[in-house]
Design a protein around this motif. Sequence first.
Motif, PDB file in Angstrom:
ATOM      1  N   GLU A  23       0.831  -1.213   0.000  1.00 50.01           N
ATOM      2  CA  GLU A  23       0.000   0.000   0.000  1.00 50.01           C
ATOM      3  C   GLU A  23       0.862   1.258   0.000  1.00 50.01           C
ATOM      4  OE1 GLU A  23      -2.588  -0.216   3.342  1.00 50.01           O
ATOM      5  OE2 GLU A  23      -3.658  -1.991   2.616  1.00 50.01           O
ATOM      6  N   ILE A  24       1.938   1.240   0.794  1.00 53.08           N
ATOM      7  CA  ILE A  24       2.805   2.418   0.872  1.00 53.08           C
ATOM      8  C   ILE A  24       3.551   2.640  -0.445  1.00 53.08           C
ATOM      9  CG2 ILE A  24       4.947   3.261   1.919  1.00 53.08           C
ATOM     10  CD1 ILE A  24       3.942   2.470   4.596  1.00 53.08           C
ATOM     11  N   ILE A  25       4.031   1.535  -1.042  1.00 53.74           N
ATOM     12  CA  ILE A  25       4.731   1.666  -2.323  1.00 53.74           C
ATOM     13  C   ILE A  25       3.776   2.212  -3.380  1.00 53.74           C
ATOM     14  CG2 ILE A  25       5.822   0.367  -4.201  1.00 53.74           C
ATOM     15  CD1 ILE A  25       6.994  -1.485  -2.078  1.00 53.74           C
ATOM     16  N   GLU A  26       2.540   1.688  -3.382  1.00 55.49           N
ATOM     17  CA  GLU A  26       1.547   2.164  -4.352  1.00 55.49           C
ATOM     18  C   GLU A  26       1.225   3.641  -4.134  1.00 55.49           C
ATOM     19  OE1 GLU A  26      -2.745   0.734  -6.214  1.00 55.49           O
ATOM     20  OE2 GLU A  26      -2.115   0.000  -4.259  1.00 55.49           O
ATOM     21  N   LYS A  27       1.248   4.040  -2.870  1.00 52.81           N
ATOM     22  CA  LYS A  27       0.939   5.432  -2.536  1.00 52.81           C
ATOM     23  C   LYS A  27       2.001   6.387  -3.072  1.00 52.81           C
ATOM     24  CE  LYS A  27       0.504   8.425   1.570  1.00 52.81           C
ATOM     25  NZ  LYS A  27       0.504   8.422   3.050  1.00 52.81           N
ATOM     26  N   TRP A  28       3.277   5.994  -2.974  1.00 54.12           N
ATOM     27  CA  TRP A  28       4.361   6.922  -3.291  1.00 54.12           C
ATOM     28  C   TRP A  28       4.999   6.709  -4.660  1.00 54.12           C
ATOM     29  CZ3 TRP A  28       4.517  11.126  -0.586  1.00 54.12           C
ATOM     30  CH2 TRP A  28       4.050  11.109   0.735  1.00 54.12           C
ATOM     31  N   LEU A  29       4.828   5.520  -5.238  1.00 54.39           N
ATOM     32  CA  LEU A  29       5.421   5.276  -6.556  1.00 54.39           C
ATOM     33  C   LEU A  29       4.535   5.898  -7.634  1.00 54.39           C
ATOM     34  CD1 LEU A  29       7.824   3.689  -7.812  1.00 54.39           C
ATOM     35  CD2 LEU A  29       6.207   1.830  -8.232  1.00 54.39           C
ATOM     36  N   PRO A  30       5.094   6.682  -8.551  1.00 50.13           N
ATOM     37  CA  PRO A  30       4.291   7.310  -9.617  1.00 50.13           C
ATOM     38  C   PRO A  30       3.497   6.261 -10.386  1.00 50.13           C
ATOM     39  CG  PRO A  30       6.501   8.226  -9.593  1.00 50.13           C
ATOM     40  CD  PRO A  30       6.517   7.064  -8.640  1.00 50.13           C
ATOM     41  N   ARG A  31       2.267   6.591 -10.753  1.00 50.65           N
ATOM     42  CA  ARG A  31       1.388   5.649 -11.434  1.00 50.65           C
ATOM     43  C   ARG A  31       2.026   5.059 -12.684  1.00 50.65           C
ATOM     44  NH1 ARG A  31      -2.597   3.810  -8.174  1.00 50.65           N
ATOM     45  NH2 ARG A  31      -3.394   5.496  -6.876  1.00 50.65           N
ATOM     46  N   GLU A  32       2.758   5.898 -13.437  1.00 50.25           N
ATOM     47  CA  GLU A  32       3.346   5.412 -14.685  1.00 50.25           C
ATOM     48  C   GLU A  32       4.472   4.405 -14.448  1.00 50.25           C
ATOM     49  OE1 GLU A  32       5.404   9.352 -13.659  1.00 50.25           O
ATOM     50  OE2 GLU A  32       3.364   8.494 -13.602  1.00 50.25           O
ATOM     51  N   LYS A  33       4.947   4.322 -13.206  1.00 48.73           N
ATOM     52  CA  LYS A  33       6.013   3.367 -12.873  1.00 48.73           C
ATOM     53  C   LYS A  33       5.464   2.052 -12.330  1.00 48.73           C
ATOM     54  CE  LYS A  33       9.525   6.198 -13.643  1.00 48.73           C
ATOM     55  NZ  LYS A  33      10.531   5.927 -14.696  1.00 48.73           N
ATOM     56  N   GLN A  34       4.156   1.986 -12.105  1.00 55.01           N
ATOM     57  CA  GLN A  34       3.564   0.805 -11.480  1.00 55.01           C
ATOM     58  C   GLN A  34       3.156  -0.219 -12.529  1.00 55.01           C
ATOM     59  OE1 GLN A  34       0.543   1.666  -8.563  1.00 55.01           O
ATOM     60  NE2 GLN A  34       1.548   3.568  -7.913  1.00 55.01           N
ATOM     61  N   ILE A  35       3.507  -1.479 -12.273  1.00 52.32           N
ATOM     62  CA  ILE A  35       3.116  -2.585 -13.147  1.00 52.32           C
ATOM     63  C   ILE A  35       2.337  -3.575 -12.300  1.00 52.32           C
ATOM     64  CG2 ILE A  35       3.913  -4.454 -14.641  1.00 52.32           C
ATOM     65  CD1 ILE A  35       6.476  -2.851 -15.093  1.00 52.32           C
ATOM     66  N   LYS A  36       1.081  -3.761 -12.622  1.00 59.29           N
ATOM     67  CA  LYS A  36       0.231  -4.657 -11.843  1.00 59.29           C
ATOM     68  C   LYS A  36       0.474  -6.104 -12.224  1.00 59.29           C
ATOM     69  CE  LYS A  36      -1.937  -1.339  -9.696  1.00 59.29           C
ATOM     70  NZ  LYS A  36      -1.764  -1.147  -8.253  1.00 59.29           N
ATOM     71  N   ALA A  37       0.319  -7.008 -11.250  1.00 55.32           N
ATOM     72  CA  ALA A  37       0.470  -8.435 -11.509  1.00 55.32           C
ATOM     73  C   ALA A  37      -0.652  -8.909 -12.413  1.00 55.32           C
ATOM     74  CB  ALA A  37       0.448  -9.207 -10.193  1.00 55.32           C
TER      75      ALA A  37
END
Length: 254
Positions: A23-37
């Motif tokens: 949850e914390i990583i999702e909160k602070w990591l920019p959306r464009e850097k997130q890769i969902k499983a």
Amino acid sequence: EMFIEAGFNDFLAKPIDVSKLDEIIEKWLPREKQIKADGGPSPAANNREGAVRFEIPGVDVKRGIAMTGGTMEGYKRVLSTFRRDAEARLEFLSAGLAESDIQKFTTQVHALKSASANIGAEEMSKEAARLEEAARSGGTVFIQERIGGFRDNLSDLVGRIGETLDGGENADEDAGEAEDDGETASLLLRLKEVFLAEDIRKADGILAALSAKPLDHRTARAISEISDMVLTSEFERALALTEELYQTRRKDHD
């Protein structure tokens, strides 16, 4: 408060709950850097299904699954690593505790405190916490009085985890072999390619598929060892063992 004042964005106390870390990583990591499983059952579904049929006396399995990422496969890998680590620490705890060893002893029980909490062994974690507090305050008499019981309880816990993970330890070594249609070799080849390409995030799915197959005991143990190596970032060793298994499987099906 100290960390926030020093410029940190956020803080998460140990023992680390992986779902909260996510949850914390999702909160602070920019959306464009997130890769969902990719798809698959939700962590909650895995949690419910796994906890129903997987029991270890003295361990809150449901909490352990939640603390280690929400999947049964991940929890089993952490349990396997805990068992190896605890066995190594038992060697130190079995030796006489000299005055000069108190700092090392503090480190040992601190690690066991956190690791036990992570797998859901709350009572073991509390025992380790009491010993750590005594070590920090110079309570050597308390330690000498309690260390024997703590060591025995830890040894028992390691044994129960081993019995649960190994399940079919005494089963026929070739059990399930006839049902293997050669797909195991294909999966091992894919796993080898993942290690060679250093695309480690794909390894978990392949290892999960291998673990679900009806393997003989020796191969199943090797897959478990590879999973442990991935968990501890020993990728060269994982590649070497994968290559060994792959070559064996290929010969068996030639």
